[in-house]
Design an enzyme around this catalytic site. Structure first.
Site, PDB file in Angstrom:
ATOM      1  CB  ALA A  81      -0.917   0.010   1.222  1.00 11.84           C
ATOM      2  CB  THR A 123      10.715   2.443  -5.436  1.00 14.63           C
ATOM      3  OG1 THR A 123      11.187   2.982  -6.663  1.00 14.63           O
ATOM      4  CG2 THR A 123      10.786   3.543  -4.386  1.00 14.63           C
ATOM      5  CB  ALA A 152      11.645  12.184  -0.166  1.00 15.59           C
ATOM      6  CE  LYS A 154       7.639   2.657  -1.451  1.00 19.55           C
ATOM      7  NZ  LYS A 154       6.525   1.786  -0.988  1.00 19.55           N
ATOM      8  CE  LYS A 189       2.232   5.108 -11.298  1.00 18.88           C
ATOM      9  NZ  LYS A 189       1.854   4.044 -10.428  1.00 18.88           N
ATOM     10  CG  PHE A 190       6.493   5.664 -20.024  1.00 14.63           C
ATOM     11  CD1 PHE A 190       6.114   6.732 -20.830  1.00 14.63           C
ATOM     12  CD2 PHE A 190       7.547   4.867 -20.442  1.00 14.63           C
ATOM     13  CE1 PHE A 190       6.782   7.008 -22.027  1.00 14.63           C
ATOM     14  CE2 PHE A 190       8.218   5.133 -21.623  1.00 14.63           C
ATOM     15  CZ  PHE A 190       7.836   6.198 -22.425  1.00 14.63           C
TER      16      PHE A 190
HETATM   17  P1  NAD Z   1      -0.687   1.420  -6.976  1.00 11.73           P
HETATM   18  O1  NAD Z   1      -0.721   2.899  -6.870  1.00 11.73           O
HETATM   19  O2  NAD Z   1      -1.156   0.769  -8.230  1.00 11.73           O
HETATM   20  O3  NAD Z   1      -1.536   0.762  -5.780  1.00 11.73           O
HETATM   21  C1  NAD Z   1      -1.444   1.212  -4.462  1.00 11.73           C
HETATM   22  C2  NAD Z   1      -2.586   0.585  -3.679  1.00 11.73           C
HETATM   23  O4  NAD Z   1      -2.470   1.012  -2.304  1.00 11.73           O
HETATM   24  C3  NAD Z   1      -3.974   1.002  -4.161  1.00 11.73           C
HETATM   25  O5  NAD Z   1      -4.817  -0.121  -4.276  1.00 11.73           O
HETATM   26  C4  NAD Z   1      -4.487   1.932  -3.066  1.00 11.73           C
HETATM   27  O6  NAD Z   1      -5.891   1.940  -2.920  1.00 11.73           O
HETATM   28  C5  NAD Z   1      -3.769   1.357  -1.837  1.00 11.73           C
HETATM   29  N1  NAD Z   1      -3.624   2.345  -0.760  1.00 11.73           N
HETATM   30  C6  NAD Z   1      -3.162   3.625  -0.863  1.00 11.73           C
HETATM   31  N2  NAD Z   1      -3.213   4.234   0.328  1.00 11.73           N
HETATM   32  C7  NAD Z   1      -3.696   3.328   1.217  1.00 11.73           C
HETATM   33  C8  NAD Z   1      -3.958   3.355   2.615  1.00 11.73           C
HETATM   34  N3  NAD Z   1      -3.753   4.469   3.349  1.00 11.73           N
HETATM   35  N4  NAD Z   1      -4.451   2.241   3.205  1.00 11.73           N
HETATM   36  C9  NAD Z   1      -4.691   1.119   2.470  1.00 11.73           C
HETATM   37  N5  NAD Z   1      -4.464   1.037   1.149  1.00 11.73           N
HETATM   38  C10 NAD Z   1      -3.960   2.123   0.528  1.00 11.73           C
HETATM   39  O7  NAD Z   1       0.809   1.000  -6.634  1.00 11.73           O
HETATM   40  P2  NAD Z   1       1.709  -0.142  -7.296  1.00 11.73           P
HETATM   41  O8  NAD Z   1       2.279   0.374  -8.560  1.00 11.73           O
HETATM   42  O9  NAD Z   1       0.966  -1.417  -7.266  1.00 11.73           O
HETATM   43  O10 NAD Z   1       2.900  -0.188  -6.231  1.00 11.73           O
HETATM   44  C11 NAD Z   1       2.815  -1.034  -5.086  1.00 11.73           C
HETATM   45  C12 NAD Z   1       4.032  -0.800  -4.221  1.00 11.73           C
HETATM   46  O11 NAD Z   1       5.214  -1.055  -4.969  1.00 11.73           O
HETATM   47  C13 NAD Z   1       4.172   0.650  -3.727  1.00 11.73           C
HETATM   48  O12 NAD Z   1       4.633   0.603  -2.392  1.00 11.73           O
HETATM   49  C14 NAD Z   1       5.210   1.265  -4.640  1.00 11.73           C
HETATM   50  O13 NAD Z   1       5.921   2.285  -3.980  1.00 11.73           O
HETATM   51  C15 NAD Z   1       6.092   0.061  -4.928  1.00 11.73           C
HETATM   52  N6  NAD Z   1       6.771   0.103  -6.220  1.00 11.73           N
HETATM   53  C16 NAD Z   1       6.057   0.239  -7.375  1.00 11.73           C
HETATM   54  C17 NAD Z   1       6.735   0.197  -8.599  1.00 11.73           C
HETATM   55  C18 NAD Z   1       6.005   0.308  -9.907  1.00 11.73           C
HETATM   56  O14 NAD Z   1       6.675   0.346 -10.945  1.00 11.73           O
HETATM   57  N7  NAD Z   1       4.684   0.343  -9.944  1.00 11.73           N
HETATM   58  C19 NAD Z   1       8.126   0.042  -8.620  1.00 11.73           C
HETATM   59  C20 NAD Z   1       8.817  -0.024  -7.409  1.00 11.73           C
HETATM   60  C21 NAD Z   1       8.126  -0.039  -6.215  1.00 11.73           C
HETATM   61  O1  DAU Z   2      11.489   2.997 -10.483  1.00 18.57           O
HETATM   62  C1  DAU Z   2      10.385   2.508  -9.779  1.00 18.57           C
HETATM   63  C2  DAU Z   2       9.240   3.496  -9.846  1.00 18.57           C
HETATM   64  O2  DAU Z   2       8.709   3.417 -11.163  1.00 18.57           O
HETATM   65  C3  DAU Z   2       8.148   3.241  -8.817  1.00 18.57           C
HETATM   66  O3  DAU Z   2       8.667   3.398  -7.534  1.00 18.57           O
HETATM   67  C4  DAU Z   2       6.950   4.178  -9.026  1.00 18.57           C
HETATM   68  O4  DAU Z   2       5.902   3.814  -8.147  1.00 18.57           O
HETATM   69  C5  DAU Z   2       6.479   4.037 -10.455  1.00 18.57           C
HETATM   70  O5  DAU Z   2       5.450   4.978 -10.695  1.00 18.57           O
HETATM   71  C6  DAU Z   2       7.635   4.280 -11.421  1.00 18.57           C
HETATM   72  O6  DAU Z   2       8.085   5.664 -11.374  1.00 18.57           O
HETATM   73  P1  DAU Z   2       8.506   6.455 -12.685  1.00 18.57           P
HETATM   74  O7  DAU Z   2       8.349   7.888 -12.422  1.00 18.57           O
HETATM   75  O8  DAU Z   2       9.803   5.975 -13.208  1.00 18.57           O
HETATM   76  O9  DAU Z   2       7.356   5.884 -13.663  1.00 18.57           O
HETATM   77  P2  DAU Z   2       6.394   6.614 -14.714  1.00 18.57           P
HETATM   78  O10 DAU Z   2       5.619   5.515 -15.370  1.00 18.57           O
HETATM   79  O11 DAU Z   2       5.645   7.752 -14.143  1.00 18.57           O
HETATM   80  O12 DAU Z   2       7.447   7.205 -15.768  1.00 18.57           O
HETATM   81  C7  DAU Z   2       8.418   6.384 -16.398  1.00 18.57           C
HETATM   82  C8  DAU Z   2       9.282   7.260 -17.282  1.00 18.57           C
HETATM   83  O13 DAU Z   2       8.502   7.734 -18.393  1.00 18.57           O
HETATM   84  C9  DAU Z   2       9.807   8.510 -16.610  1.00 18.57           C
HETATM   85  O14 DAU Z   2      11.074   8.820 -17.175  1.00 18.57           O
HETATM   86  C10 DAU Z   2       8.796   9.591 -17.002  1.00 18.57           C
HETATM   87  C11 DAU Z   2       8.416   9.167 -18.389  1.00 18.57           C
HETATM   88  N1  DAU Z   2       7.037   9.476 -18.874  1.00 18.57           N
HETATM   89  C12 DAU Z   2       5.987   9.111 -18.074  1.00 18.57           C
HETATM   90  C13 DAU Z   2       4.687   9.294 -18.517  1.00 18.57           C
HETATM   91  C14 DAU Z   2       3.512   8.902 -17.643  1.00 18.57           C
HETATM   92  C15 DAU Z   2       6.843  10.012 -20.137  1.00 18.57           C
HETATM   93  O15 DAU Z   2       7.815  10.346 -20.863  1.00 18.57           O
HETATM   94  N2  DAU Z   2       5.554  10.173 -20.571  1.00 18.57           N
HETATM   95  C16 DAU Z   2       4.464   9.830 -19.825  1.00 18.57           C
HETATM   96  O16 DAU Z   2       3.319   9.994 -20.292  1.00 18.57           O
END
Ligand code: NAD
Ligand code: DAU
Length: 334
Positions: A81, A123, A152, A154, A189-190
């Site tokens: 979460a 992350t 920050a 995280k 997301k991207f």
């Molecule tokens: P997400 O934003 O898709 O999902 C987050 C979930 O947390 C949602 O279902 C939301 O409802 C729930 N949530 C938020 N606040 C809450 C609260 N106060 N109580 C209970 N639930 C709550 O996130 P994700 O992309 O699935 O990422 C999951 C974890 O992995 C995060 O901790 C994120 O920092 C980490 N992470 C994500 C990525 C990525 O690329 N997506 C990469 C590295 C680390």
């Molecule tokens: O590195 C792990 C992280 O990856 C996670 O901790 C975060 O939760 C997750 O959101 C992701 O962060 P980024 O900022 O790297 O992901 P995002 O998908 O927002 O962007 C990926 C790259 O693409 C970044 O360089 C910004 C760029 N971007 C993003 C979007 C949404 C674009 O150029 N165009 C876009 O429309």
């Protein structure tokens, strides 16, 4: 049989993890605690709604009463979460401080009281940016240097988790993973934004010069890494999880998608850059490979194609989220 408490299981990685876990560990039970923010989506788990091994609790990880009640029945907490989107953390940092730091603190206190192992999903962004065109990669000993309010917050949560291990002997583990992609990712997301924009006849939006590098990790590979760590790792360990063996920048990812979707490069649109945009991430996951034998299952290209196919076949899942996702970008000009 184990009982897992998953936080944030209605989000992208959490919902993939729950599907993965119930398939791989058919005797286990999962309780999913999720407050259902804009990023939480119960439809991602609709297929297991009636599964007797699965319970959904709508609630807040910052609420000690809710958390203490659920932890009593759990053997392990897998903590996903969070507020997870960097652009939203620039528009409004407060929710990130609240959930990512305070929420993690509440979970740690409850885990400490009940002596439950907490696996913290974090992350690679906590390490800040690497130089473009360098050979350097993040390792488990890279110093923290976060750039955004998201990273920050995280970083703070990682420090708290380690401090509870050192000070109180709480059994913990941490993964710092790179950019996940795959099914059920919110279209903000991207990769998911690009695919859904292209399906809608819109352009892909590239921030700045597009020469930003991310280390792409297929979400199922990430779930398998957490599984291995929970089954086999020593308590207290941190592992980095990543996917790529060579750098691919955002522009190149966009071109790979356009190529697979048989669309031209005229669909690339350069937009305003993100403030504090980290130039390059690259993850050295050799510790996880050496200790536990983990490696990504397929190539980035194969997983990317599979992801395009998934979004094409599952418009009913992402369509209700698309307008809200784009409303953020109306505020940032991206
Ligand atoms: P997400 O934003 O898709 O999902 C987050 C979930 O947390 C949602 O279902 C939301 O409802 C729930 N949530 C938020 N606040 C809450 C609260 N106060 N109580 C209970 N639930 C709550 O996130 P994700 O992309 O699935 O990422 C999951 C974890 O992995 C995060 O901790 C994120 O920092 C980490 N992470 C994500 C990525 C990525 O690329 N997506 C990469 C590295 C680390
Ligand atoms: O590195 C792990 C992280 O990856 C996670 O901790 C975060 O939760 C997750 O959101 C992701 O962060 P980024 O900022 O790297 O992901 P995002 O998908 O927002 O962007 C990926 C790259 O693409 C970044 O360089 C910004 C760029 N971007 C993003 C979007 C949404 C674009 O150029 N165009 C876009 O429309």
């Amino acid at each position: 049989m184990s009982k897992l408490l998953v936080t944030g299981g209605a989000g992208f990685i959490g919902s993939n993890f729950i599907h993965y876990w119930l398939a791989e560990h058919p005797d286990d039970e999962i309780c999913n605690l999720d407050i259902l923010t804009y990023a939480g989506n119960k439809t991602s788990l609709v297929d297991i709604k009636e599964d007797p091994r699965y319970t959904f609790i709508e609630g807040d990880i910052r609420n000690p009463d809710v958390v203490n009640d659920l932890i009593k029945d759990a053997d392990t907490i897998i903590h996903f979460a969070a507020e997870s989107h960097v652009d939203r953390s620039i528009l409004g940092p407060e929710a990130f401080i609240e959930t990512n730091i305070k929420g993690t603190y509440v979970l740690l206190e409850a885990a400490r009281e009940h002596g439950v192992h907490l696996h913290h999903v974090s992350t690679d962004e906590v390490f800040g940016a690497l130089e473009l065109n360098s050979k350097e990669k993040f390792t488990e000993s890279t110093p923290y240097d976060p750039s955004s309010p998201y990273s920050a917050s995280k970083a703070s949560s990682d420090h708290l988790v380690r401090a509870y291990h050192e000070t109180f002997g709480l059994p913990i583990s941490i993964t710092n993973c790179s950019n996940n992609f795959g099914p059920y990712q919110h279209p903000e997301k991207f990769v998911s934004r690009m695919i859904t924009n292209l399906i809608d006849g819109d352009n892909v939006k590239i921030y700045g010069d597009g020469k930003y590098v991310r280390d792409w990790l297929y979400v199922r590979d990430h779930c398998a890494a957490i599984d291995l760590i929970l089954q086999q790792s020593k308590v207290g360990e941190t592992y980095l999880v990543g996917g790529m063996t060579k750098d691919v920048n955002n522009l190149e990812v966009a071109k790979m998608l356009l190529d697979y979707m048989e669309l031209g490069e005229d669909r690339i649109e350069f937009v305003t850059d993100r403030p504090g945009h980290d130039r390059r991430y690259a993850v050295d996951w050799s510790k996880l490979n050496k200790d536990l034998g983990w490696e990504p299952e397929h190539s980035f290209k194969d997983w990317l194609h599979e992801t395009v196919d998934w979004y094409k076949a599952n418009e009913a899942w992402w369509r209700p989220l698309k307008e809200e996702a784009e409303s953020t970008y109306k505020k940032t000009g991206q």
